[in-house]
Design an enzyme around this catalytic site. Structure first.
Site, PDB file in Angstrom:
ATOM      1  N   GLN A   1      64.854 -76.531  11.082  1.00 17.74           N
ATOM      2  CA  GLN A   1      64.613 -77.405   9.940  1.00 17.74           C
ATOM      3  C   GLN A   1      65.743 -77.120   8.955  1.00 17.74           C
ATOM      4  O   GLN A   1      66.449 -76.127   9.086  1.00 17.74           O
ATOM      5  CB  GLN A   1      63.263 -77.094   9.311  1.00 17.74           C
ATOM      6  CG  GLN A   1      63.140 -75.621   8.934  1.00 17.74           C
ATOM      7  CD  GLN A   1      61.706 -75.170   8.760  1.00 17.74           C
ATOM      8  OE1 GLN A   1      60.783 -75.753   9.299  1.00 17.74           O
ATOM      9  NE2 GLN A   1      61.517 -74.124   7.966  1.00 17.74           N
TER      10      GLN A   1
ATOM     11  N   ASP B   1      61.614 -78.279  -0.142  1.00 14.74           N
ATOM     12  CA  ASP B   1      62.972 -77.768   0.061  1.00 14.74           C
ATOM     13  C   ASP B   1      63.421 -77.873   1.513  1.00 14.74           C
ATOM     14  O   ASP B   1      64.458 -77.328   1.874  1.00 14.74           O
ATOM     15  CB  ASP B   1      63.041 -76.304  -0.422  1.00 14.74           C
ATOM     16  CG  ASP B   1      61.931 -75.428   0.183  1.00 14.74           C
ATOM     17  OD1 ASP B   1      60.949 -76.009   0.721  1.00 14.74           O
ATOM     18  OD2 ASP B   1      62.033 -74.204   0.112  1.00 14.74           O
TER      19      ASP B   1
ATOM     20  N   ASP C   1      59.918 -70.483  14.791  1.00 15.10           N
ATOM     21  CA  ASP C   1      59.065 -70.991  13.721  1.00 15.10           C
ATOM     22  C   ASP C   1      58.516 -72.372  14.097  1.00 15.10           C
ATOM     23  O   ASP C   1      59.283 -73.254  14.519  1.00 15.10           O
ATOM     24  CB  ASP C   1      59.931 -71.074  12.457  1.00 15.10           C
ATOM     25  CG  ASP C   1      59.109 -71.378  11.212  1.00 15.10           C
ATOM     26  OD1 ASP C   1      58.480 -70.446  10.682  1.00 15.10           O
ATOM     27  OD2 ASP C   1      59.122 -72.552  10.777  1.00 15.10           O
TER      28      ASP C   1
ATOM     29  N   GLU D   1      55.586 -69.146  17.212  1.00 12.92           N
ATOM     30  CA  GLU D   1      54.714 -69.112  16.054  1.00 12.92           C
ATOM     31  C   GLU D   1      53.951 -70.435  16.027  1.00 12.92           C
ATOM     32  O   GLU D   1      54.175 -71.298  15.188  1.00 12.92           O
ATOM     33  CB  GLU D   1      55.520 -68.922  14.755  1.00 12.92           C
ATOM     34  CG  GLU D   1      54.638 -68.674  13.546  1.00 12.92           C
ATOM     35  CD  GLU D   1      54.839 -69.674  12.410  1.00 12.92           C
ATOM     36  OE1 GLU D   1      54.276 -69.450  11.336  1.00 12.92           O
ATOM     37  OE2 GLU D   1      55.562 -70.680  12.587  1.00 12.92           O
TER      38      GLU D   1
ATOM     39  N   TYR E   1      59.120 -66.216  -1.462  1.00 13.21           N
ATOM     40  CA  TYR E   1      59.804 -66.891  -2.568  1.00 13.21           C
ATOM     41  C   TYR E   1      60.473 -65.938  -3.548  1.00 13.21           C
ATOM     42  O   TYR E   1      61.118 -66.374  -4.490  1.00 13.21           O
ATOM     43  CB  TYR E   1      58.810 -67.778  -3.341  1.00 13.21           C
ATOM     44  CG  TYR E   1      58.027 -68.683  -2.427  1.00 13.21           C
ATOM     45  CD1 TYR E   1      58.669 -69.735  -1.752  1.00 13.21           C
ATOM     46  CD2 TYR E   1      56.671 -68.478  -2.194  1.00 13.21           C
ATOM     47  CE1 TYR E   1      57.950 -70.552  -0.890  1.00 13.21           C
ATOM     48  CE2 TYR E   1      55.957 -69.283  -1.337  1.00 13.21           C
ATOM     49  CZ  TYR E   1      56.600 -70.317  -0.684  1.00 13.21           C
ATOM     50  OH  TYR E   1      55.897 -71.124   0.162  1.00 13.21           O
TER      51      TYR E   1
END
Lengths: 725, 725
Positions: free
Chosen positions: A347, A382, A418, A447, A561
């Site tokens: 991504q 994002d 992921d 995952e 984060y």
């Protein structure tokens, strides 16, 4: 239409292991003894023989292993896999006219006429029947001699001579027309004939089945996940700031900081150090602390928002270091006896170079914008997803595959992937197959927190290990049901679980409310229920348990984060327990595989009990190399049924572990375990030794019913069972 | 290697029914609604649609039936089979971008900015998101219009116009930039768009699966076996000799004698009259009464010792009559509403013409003799087996097939095949397939009393029905376990049982010792446990129970070896009970299929209880014809998801039968049945009517627990359940 050869009378059905009708390979691990079974039978009453044929895919020759009849037309054999990568196996079976004749002769001899008998059946055997049977046997020996003699090799020529001499002696015997015959063959005679079976009408299973063999680490692994950004020492270890575990965002951790931690992580007993994405983090819509969409200018952003002006999936986030630093870290990880796992998340941040270089890989809306990713109810402002329905999909697939290849070429062999369930299943099948061709040692952990069919389909398409629902299975009944499903065929033939009590995304409610006891309990379950497990640390060993809000599984001040500082010297850390558990796992082979998992009833729903056992080193399988295609075409005569391989006797298991866990983090619980003694290799009424590997205390247990008490602090027993001498 | 089209994102797995990975067809019956299920899913969160494609094998077009999501990625649909013979089915599935968009729009509308809301998530939706979504929707409608408009047909052209107009109105709405939007589509708009799905990237299941559809008689049949040799009236029916049931071997029964019995057999309710082999009986080694190998010159011999100077498998035993007589009997059987079943036994008397004409079909011993057949411990000195390893096997197969064809050509459609498990499985597959090509209505009953794998393999290779282990299953637990196995998938997908309480070969010990009650009990079990059953009469209805010796299952004076005279007027005959049971079977559809069989617990091991139910006539399945290959290539746009087919609601079953049988032939037994109310379509705490169809007595039962008492004379209840109005 008739078959080409209608005289192949033996039927071979339902070969196991077989995944999705053979569309996917069954999965096994290096060194495994692969048990193969099938239903094998022919019409009528003739005897049947069968052999398992197996080979590494590129070998010219097949390995032949005689199969054993288990009764009711079920046959079994095993072969050992000593190379990683693709294997093939199939079964060949034929009518054994020789053994049929031996049995028939024995029956006739037993029924020889006895004129004195009152039973007419004992008087009416036609007098010529036995000499006739002997003559038929002589022909069978002659035919066997021809097959042996077809080879010019010395030993076979000698065998042929010997077989002909047996044939001659049977003929002589037949001519004697004796009144009372004895069985004329020695066991050696029978064994010699059996070495040259007639395969001319042998049946071959209708397909060759595939097997994928992974290396040991795919079966038995202990993962430790950490965010490199949080590894910069806040201060000297002995200074107050560190002791108080104060966040200190003054410096971004680097590969070099991680390097310094390696001895400590290795000492805890982990063998895979897994890092979240290490690539440049995007600037556009960058997330701030606690997933804020309106962060300040110093926000670090999410490592999963991959790509910026500094590069994409083949670049390194500058704050972490350089390629040279990465290479050093990789080498140091290996030097500490561990492997490095990278997180591959397909991504893009809006700043990822692909967004401008390959606009066709993204789905543009009528206003030219790209819709950000969502995993309802989560929103990833994002992150742009890739559009796998792009007409440019071939180039997209190639580029994604090349990301893995890039890191493989740098020496990485373990990947945590992921959200693989948001990319097409066919892509994974192609991508992993293609990577495995040159790098069969590559390990892919999926995952895939998604629905069961999708999770299993990813495993069938090549993922080595998978995250599981363990994270949410907290009741005894649901743990038992789930692990019965995933550790037994058909699922265990293609799916290898990797248990995570926590992840950066999942702080389960039981950990939020259960205190230290809950962390202990979940850790002990994860390390003993499955051979592969992982923790997201140091959050786990420090019992970090604050959610961002009630009812949420998100951490407060999630490391996703922001930078966190962890006090690795906290005296309450679970690191000593983790170290002990990993030690127990390493020294007890029973805990290094999932297939023997067996639950034992306890009369208290808060206590769960299960055992695992590893067999003693198995006897070498009796098998031999046969020439390639000829073996299957039936022109080969080396299908000797040597000593058959027999499944291991449960009483001879070399290592047996019995785990009892108190699932209640708040109260002491006690109950009677009703042991399945057969599963444990313990005899009825036997007294045996159980040593709690967590405490070193020995107990003498007796027979099946035994009593246990476990408190929230001493939350489990991990017993090693030993039969008293 | 990449797939040709990597953008087909939907995965279709585990289609059911599927027998042996699709190697064998699943079997269903004319008029069945064939339930098909599969796991269907795609990556990510897009919505999926699927349709079942089915067709009679030779049809050019597929029938398309929309599938319904059952949850957890399971999908189902059904299609009706209205022709016997081979059918094909497969599944097509695709990402439903239109429905995905509808759901997305609904979510966005529900989350429209509410500046007054205290929840920030309610305030921060970018203002352009909804107009953008509407514009995307407009494009989807335009694309749908193009697909509709691709057809020049009138209605589709009108649809295209309408779709374009919806697109235009969505664009107008988007331009308004309203502060608060409503959902803009009517259900009619959505249904219209759904009629033209985008199949360009649809996935097709990796194989077409086969289904074999048999006629009704294959599912529901009542067989009566008799020896024509024993049908000559001994004397006038009202004369003493007949009444006393004296053997009277003065005349060999003929086809004409059988003809006279037809009305009586039909009146008992049988629909298949099955005759042991009607071919000439060999002379060599002919058996005498009680299997004697030293019979007198008048011995009739065994009908299974086939072949003499008078001919073989295509000839008629002269003592029975002529072909003209056979043709008359066949016509009369049909006129009485029954079919005639012939016994095909592929074996030869030493006098069979094949023995001299085709010596290669037999295995000769060194002295030139042929070994007679054995089915240990039984010996058949009067029978030669065929050698299927003959190098002349092609001619042998052709000749055997031609035996069936010969009798098919005379009008026979039902065959009981003797000992099929002593002939190669591949032979049967070829033979039955080949016969079925021209005669899909031919029924083959396998007399395969052999091991389970062989028995099941014969069914997979084409046998319509099979004898079973029922004959030896007498305890409640073993009856329940066996019928759970054979009436549920996977076995029920290919295997159809035919229950025989006795055969000329098997007089089970329970009948030898249990008296009339045992015969009643076994008859009631046979007629209600399975939709197909048979008896060997008149031995059965006259409760013939003498074995040749203690411990043997052979009859004394077995009709296999001699002519018997039966007193069909015996007042103790079970004929009235048989008549009643066949009547109950004919008037209760629940008893005409096996798949709904369900056992209910009773707290007494001597009482067994089970129910069967038939659904009400099902709603027509919503499906439509689609053009042949185009449908699958994705150029067809007629995959309209009409009203989905839903599995029947158990509460709406039209006919429900509950059977309770006393398994103890000697004592009265009583107990409490614990009814599975859901299975019966009865509500908790409901009072309902049960009518015993054996006595006509009604009872009012209440809720799940109900009490029953059964004696050896009133050995069973066959209740029809009716909900009170």
């Amino acid at each position: 239409m008739k078959p080409a050869e209608g005289r192949r009378r033996v039927v071979i059905e339902d070969i196991q292991p077989q995944v999705a009708c053979g569309l996917a390979p069954a999965r096994r691990f290096l060194g495994d003894s692969v048990q193969v079974s099938a239903a094998i039978f022919c019409d009528g009453h003739d005897h049947v023989l069968a052999r398992l044929l197996s080979k590494y895919h590129s070998d010219p020759n097949w390995l032949s292993t005689p199969m054993t009849a288990l009764g009711n037309d079920l046959w079994a054999a095993a072969f050992s896999v000593d190379r990683i990568g693709p294997w093939l196996f199939t079964i060949q079976a034929w009518v054994d006219h020789f053994d049929t004749w031996c049995a028939d002769l024995r029956q006739r001899l037993a029924a020889q006429p006895d004129l004195a008998s009152p039973d007419p059946a004992r008087r009416d055997l036609p007098p010529q029947e036995i000499p006739l049977a002997l003559t038929i046997g002589a022909s069978l020996f002659d035919q066997t001699a021809s097959r042996a003699g077809a080879s010019s090799k010395g030993s076979k020529a000698a065998d042929a001579k010997q077989l002909k001499s047996i044939a001659a002696s049977l003929r002589t015997l037949a001519g004697k027309n004796s009144a009372l015959y004895q069985y004329p063959l020695t066991p050696q005679d029978e064994a010699l004939a059996a070495r040259y079976p007639d395969l001319s009408l042998a049946s071959l299973a209708e397909k060759e089945l595939r097997l994928w063999v992974d290396r040991e680490r795919a079966r038995f692994s202990s993962w430790y996940e950490l965010f490199p950004r949080s590894t910069a020492p806040a201060a000297k270890e002995d200074q107050p700031a560190a002791k108080e575990n104060q966040p200190d965002p003054t410096r971004h951790g680097t590969f070099a900081d991680v390097e310094l931690l390696l001895p400590e992580i290795a000492a805890m007993g982990f063998d895979i150090l897994y890092l979240p994405p290490i690539h440049p983090i995007g600037r556009a819509f960058r997330k701030g602390p606690n997933n804020s969409t309106t962060p300040g200018p110093d926000a670090e952003g999410s490592p999963w928002a991959i790509g910026s002006a500094e590069g994409g999936h083949k670049s390194i986030h500058p704050a972490l270091g350089t390629f040279a630093g990465f290479d050093r870290l990789l080498a140091a990880t290996h030097a500490n006896g561990m492997e490095l796992a990278l997180d591959i998340a397909f991504q893009c941040s809006p700043d990822h170079p692909w967004v401008t270089q390959h606009p066709g890989w993204f789905l543009h809306r009528p206003d030219g914008t790209i819709q950000y990713a969502e995993n309802p109810p989560k929103k990833y402002q994002d992150i742009y997803p890739l559009n796998f329905e792009s007409s440019d999909w071939r180039a997209l697939w190639d580029e994604l595959r090349s990301v893995f290849q890039f890191w493989i070429d740098r020496g990485v062999r373990v990947f945590r992937v992921d959200n693989p369930h948001t990319k097409p299943l066919d892509f994974w099948q192609w991508c992993i197959d293609d990577l495995h061709r040159d790098s069969p040692d590559a390990i892919f952990l999926a995952e895939a927190f998604t629905r069961p069919h999708v999770m299993y389909s990813l495993a069938k398409r090549g993922f080595t290990q998978s995250y599981t629902y363990f994270t949410w299975r907290t009741e005894k009944s649901e743990i038992e049901a789930y692990f019965e499903e995933i550790t037994k065929p058909p699922v265990s033939d293609f799916f290898t679980p990797n248990l995570w009590p926590n992840t950066p995304d999942i702080l389960h409610a039981s950990l939020q409310t259960g205190g230290r006891a809950a962390f202990q309990q979940r850790l002990i379950l994860a390390t003993t229920l499955a051979a592969s497990y992982g923790i997201y640390g140091p959050a786990f060993e420090l019992c970090e348990n604050l959610p961002i809000k009630p009812g949420s599984e998100e951490y407060l001040h999630s490391e996703k984060y922001e930078i966190r500082r962890w006090n690795r010297r906290d005296p309450n850390s679970l690191a000593p327990l983790i170290t002990l558990l990993n030690q127990i796992r390493r020294t007890n082979p029973a805990l290094q595989s999932d297939l023997s998992l067996h639950f034992h009833p306890v009369d208290n729903p808060q206590l769960i009990a299960y055992s695992k056992s590893a067999p003693a080193a198995s006897d070498p399988v009796a098998s031999e190399i046969v020439s390639g295609k000829a073996a299957i075409d039936g022109n080969d005569a080396s299908a000797a049924p040597a000593a058959p391989s027999v499944p291991g006797d449960p009483a001879e298991r070399a290592n047996t572990i019995l785990v009892v866990v108190n699932l209640d983090p708040h109260y002491e619980q006690s109950g009677w375990i009703d042991l399945d003694l057969k599963q444990l290799g313990i005899a009825h009424d036997e007294t045996f030794d159980v040593e709690d590997l967590l405490t070193g205390i020995h107990y003498q247990w007796h027979d099946r019913s035994n009593f246990v008490v476990l408190s929230p602090t001493a939350t489990a027993h991990i017993f090693r069972l030993t039969r008293n001498p």
